[in-house]
Design an enzyme around this catalytic site. Structure first.
Site, PDB file in Angstrom:
ATOM      1  N   LYS A 115      40.634  93.645  70.996  1.00 21.53           N
ATOM      2  CA  LYS A 115      39.261  94.121  70.873  1.00 21.53           C
ATOM      3  C   LYS A 115      39.042  95.407  71.670  1.00 21.53           C
ATOM      4  O   LYS A 115      38.210  96.235  71.299  1.00 21.53           O
ATOM      5  CB  LYS A 115      38.307  93.022  71.313  1.00 21.53           C
ATOM      6  CG  LYS A 115      38.206  91.970  70.225  1.00 21.53           C
ATOM      7  CD  LYS A 115      37.579  90.690  70.662  1.00 21.53           C
ATOM      8  CE  LYS A 115      37.857  89.648  69.584  1.00 21.53           C
ATOM      9  NZ  LYS A 115      37.506  88.302  70.000  1.00 21.53           N
ATOM     10  N   GLU A 199      31.010  91.098  77.512  1.00 16.87           N
ATOM     11  CA  GLU A 199      30.067  91.746  76.630  1.00 16.87           C
ATOM     12  C   GLU A 199      28.681  91.194  76.898  1.00 16.87           C
ATOM     13  O   GLU A 199      28.531  90.048  77.304  1.00 16.87           O
ATOM     14  CB  GLU A 199      30.430  91.385  75.187  1.00 16.87           C
ATOM     15  CG  GLU A 199      30.657  92.557  74.290  1.00 16.87           C
ATOM     16  CD  GLU A 199      31.232  92.129  72.956  1.00 16.87           C
ATOM     17  OE1 GLU A 199      30.794  91.103  72.411  1.00 16.87           O
ATOM     18  OE2 GLU A 199      32.107  92.850  72.455  1.00 16.87           O
ATOM     19  N   HIS A 234      31.238  78.332  68.492  1.00 13.48           N
ATOM     20  CA  HIS A 234      31.625  79.651  67.992  1.00 13.48           C
ATOM     21  C   HIS A 234      32.590  79.582  66.815  1.00 13.48           C
ATOM     22  O   HIS A 234      33.252  80.560  66.497  1.00 13.48           O
ATOM     23  CB  HIS A 234      32.240  80.522  69.093  1.00 13.48           C
ATOM     24  CG  HIS A 234      31.311  80.744  70.241  1.00 13.48           C
ATOM     25  ND1 HIS A 234      30.198  81.540  70.143  1.00 13.48           N
ATOM     26  CD2 HIS A 234      31.313  80.237  71.485  1.00 13.48           C
ATOM     27  CE1 HIS A 234      29.569  81.520  71.295  1.00 13.48           C
ATOM     28  NE2 HIS A 234      30.214  80.741  72.123  1.00 13.48           N
ATOM     29  N   ARG A 291      43.445  89.772  58.208  1.00 12.54           N
ATOM     30  CA  ARG A 291      44.100  88.713  57.422  1.00 12.54           C
ATOM     31  C   ARG A 291      43.156  88.254  56.330  1.00 12.54           C
ATOM     32  O   ARG A 291      42.022  88.697  56.263  1.00 12.54           O
ATOM     33  CB  ARG A 291      44.398  87.520  58.337  1.00 12.54           C
ATOM     34  CG  ARG A 291      43.125  87.028  59.027  1.00 12.54           C
ATOM     35  CD  ARG A 291      43.175  85.607  59.519  1.00 12.54           C
ATOM     36  NE  ARG A 291      41.818  85.163  59.782  1.00 12.54           N
ATOM     37  CZ  ARG A 291      41.223  85.197  60.972  1.00 12.54           C
ATOM     38  NH1 ARG A 291      41.848  85.664  62.009  1.00 12.54           N
ATOM     39  NH2 ARG A 291      39.988  84.770  61.106  1.00 12.54           N
TER      40      ARG A 291
END
Lengths: 482, 161
Positions: A115, A199, A234, A291
């Site tokens: 990321k 974040e 999540h 993917r």
């Protein structure tokens, strides 16, 4: 391309084989010790034993898989999702050994797989990002300073993450230490890379992702969005397309950004660009999944395309035979992930044997599964039994078909997320389309589901009591003689 | 009013009923082992999977759900209650695996003094890490497993005193 090896198991292995066979391509399956009985082994033209049951002794053994592929004379390897699908060095090694990798090149996987690297690559483009730091942290003190500056709540994320693993929301200062340790440990064991970053946590976002498809000739198109806001821990549970909140303008705008993200890393094949959409319809780039996604069938339903076929064609070097203006949305599709988990007990894994297992059939119903009646759910892999996907001319029809399909999907032996799926499909907020990623937290509790299930449970109890009293009455007759 | 039967469904639902509560439970046999029931105007199709009069155990399928139903009469309930109250005193401090999985870490040692809610074991199941916390205050008496071992659901991992 005459023969491909599928470096995966279960439903996705079968899903890939189906398209390959239809295109006249032979398939090779690999299987671990416990998967000898799995249907994907029989579905393939050839199958090779790879190793013991734990995935690090079987489906994650990249070198061994390539060795098998060379021995079996295959032309290409399809990685499916999970396992080695986003492993850059695997993609690289496959190519170095003269085989085709049905997926992006190592360069794109490497950038988007981290990321932090993705943020770096996208810096030069005008792509909206969630506020956060752009380097990994492992020191708790340093993390606390950053968090205090950013303001709670914060989100700790594995740089190499995916699927909710190595991800923790932290509400207050005291919890940073413990949560960071868990995130780092999970990230290390799941991805072999313990770096995490921080974040700002956007508190009521919708999770919207755009499917893209790119060929080796520089053409990139997007295949619209999928709404994946219904999640627990999540992890997505229900996905649908199209999203009820996207206007044609917003769809076009997000689609264009997704195409830009793909171009920034010279992407090839099928990929997904994930965004968070806040309550004021601002969108932020979240990550790119390099993917084929679990939830790709909803896109297939509304676009009438076969994404695996497109992947194979692109890998063969063909040009996309579609332009952006050729793809249109028709109808509405919903997917429910049927996990072996107990929605009445905190979605804890429910392992056992599928004593009864009868997937539903009918118009607009698709079931992608890798199990059959009598099989055990292995503890070594993801607890997903199947994906139940329904399609309708509009959202209402798709939802009603989902409820019908759930009611006609008897499973005995393990608890599943089917009753949860029905709960969601019948919930007013879901029907209105008024929800975010906190749907489960805000509207769902095991007590509510239990209350809904009580009606049928009461009936079952009464029927049993009636059967008992009837039998008792019958038995009383001979009893009088003794 | 006292009821004659205590009925447990799927270990999650409990009801108390009398034969009078059956009211007008209108059951009609259909083809292929299916039956139709009308109860307070609600219409459902079901099938009987198992029926064991002796042990008062029934299994009924309605829609996609299978219901395991156990009937107990009030006397049996009293006995059960007595049995439970005896047991409770002896075995209240143990940590059981809530699901099958692999032990990633044990954060306590034998002899350690711990408080309720303290993390004791990290159990990995289906690739997720779950922290198991102490069910009560106490001292660790015995630890039955070590790192890397896999355990079945319900296995006692740690005994406390």
């Amino acid at each position: 391309m005459k023969k491909i090896l599928i470096a995966n198991r279960g439903e996705i292995a079968i899903r890939v084989m189906k398209t390959a066979h239809r295109m006249g391509i032979k398939t090779v399956a690999i299987y671990s010790e416990i998967d000898r009985k799995s249907p994907h082994v029989r579905y393939a033209n050839e199958a090779v034993y790879i190793g013991e049951s734990p995935s690090n002794k079987s489906y994650l053994l990249g070198d061994k898989i390539i060795e098998i592929a060379l021995e079996m004379g295959v032309d290409a390897i399809h990685p499916g999702y999970g396992f080695l699908s986003e492993n850059a060095s695997f993609s690289e090694k496959v190519t170095k050994n003269g085989l085709l990798f049905i997926g992006p090149n190592a360069h794109a996987i490497r950038i988007m797989g981290s990321k932090l690297a993705a943020k770096e690559a996208l810096k030069t483009y005008d792509i909206p990002m969630v506020p956060g730091i752009d380097k990994a942290v492992s020191d708790i003190k340093e993390a606390t300073v950053i968090a205090l500056k950013m303001g709670f709540p914060i989100l700790i994320k594995a740089a190499a993450g995916g699927g909710g693993k190595g991800m923790r929301v932290v509400e207050k200062k005291e919890d940073i230490g413990q949560q960071m340790q868990r995130a780092i440990s999970e990230a290390t064991s799941s991805f072999g890379d313990g770096s995490v970053f921080i974040e700002k946590y956007i508190s009521s976002p919708r999770h919207i992702e755009i499917q893209i498809m790119a060929d080796t000739h520089g053409n990139v198109i997007h295949l619209f969005e999928r709404e994946c806001s219904i999640q627990r821990r999540h992890q997505k549970l229900i996905e649908e397309a199209p999203s009820v909140v996207l206007t044609p303008e917003l769809r076009k705008e997000m689609g264009a950004v997704a195409v830009l993200v793909a171009k920034s890393c010279d992407y090839v094949g099928a990929g997904t660009v994930e965004f968070l959409l806040d309550s004021r319809h601002n969108f932020y780039f979240l990550e790119m999944n390099t993917r084929l996604q679990v939830e790709h069938p909803v896109t297939e339903f509304i676009t009438n395309l076969d994404l695996v076929e497109l992947q194979i064609r692109v890998a063969r070097g063909e040009k996309l035979n579609l332009k952006q203006e050729d793809v249109k949305i028709k109808g509405h599709a919903i997917e429910l992930r049927v996990y072996a988990e107990d929605p009445l007990n905190n979605f804890l894994p429910s392992v056992g044997s599928l004593e009864i297992y009868k997937p539903p059939t009918g118009t607009g119903i698709r079931v992608d599964d890798g199990f059959e009646e009598g099989m055990d759910i292995p503890i070594y892999y993801d607890p997903m039994i199947s994906k139940l996907i329904t399609y309708g001319a509009n959202r209402t029809e798709a939802i009603q078909r989902m409820i019908y399909a759930i009611n006609n999907y008897p499973i005995k032996g393990v608890k599943t997320t089917l009753p949860f799926g029905k709960f969601v499909c019948e919930h007013p907020a879901f029907i209105r389309g008024d929800f975010d990623t906190h749907f489960v937290q805000n509207y769902y509790s095991s007590e509510l589901l239990k209350k809904e299930l009580t009606e049928d449970a009461t009936l079952a109890a009464l029927i049993a009591l009636k059967l008992y009293t009837q039998e008792k009455a019958l038995l009383r007759i001979p009893k009088t003689s003794s | 009013m006292k009821k004659d039967f205590h009925i447990t469904v799927n270990e999650q639902f409990e009801f108390d009923f009398n034969e009078d509560d059956l009211g007008v439970l209108d059951i009609l046999p259909l083809k292929n082992n299916h039956l139709h029931v009308l109860h307070q105007n609600v219409s459902k199709v079901f099938s009987i999977v198992k029926s064991d009069f002796q042990s008062k155990y029934y299994e009924i399928n309605i829609g996609s759900v299978y219901y395991h139903i156990t009937l107990e009469d009030t006397l049996a309930i009293h006995i059960k209650k007595l049995g439970f109250s005896l047991k409770k005193e002896v075995f209240s401090k143990e940590l059981k695996a809530p699901m099958p999985g692999i032990i990633l870490d044990i954060t306590v040692k034998e002899g350690t003094l711990i408080k309720k809610g303290d993390p004791m074991v990290i159990l990995e199941a289906m690739k997720m890490e779950n922290t198991l916390n102490a069910p009560a205050d106490g001292i660790i008496k015995s630890i039955y497993f070590s790192k890397g071992e896999s355990v079945e659901k319900g296995t006692i991992l740690i005994d406390m005193e």
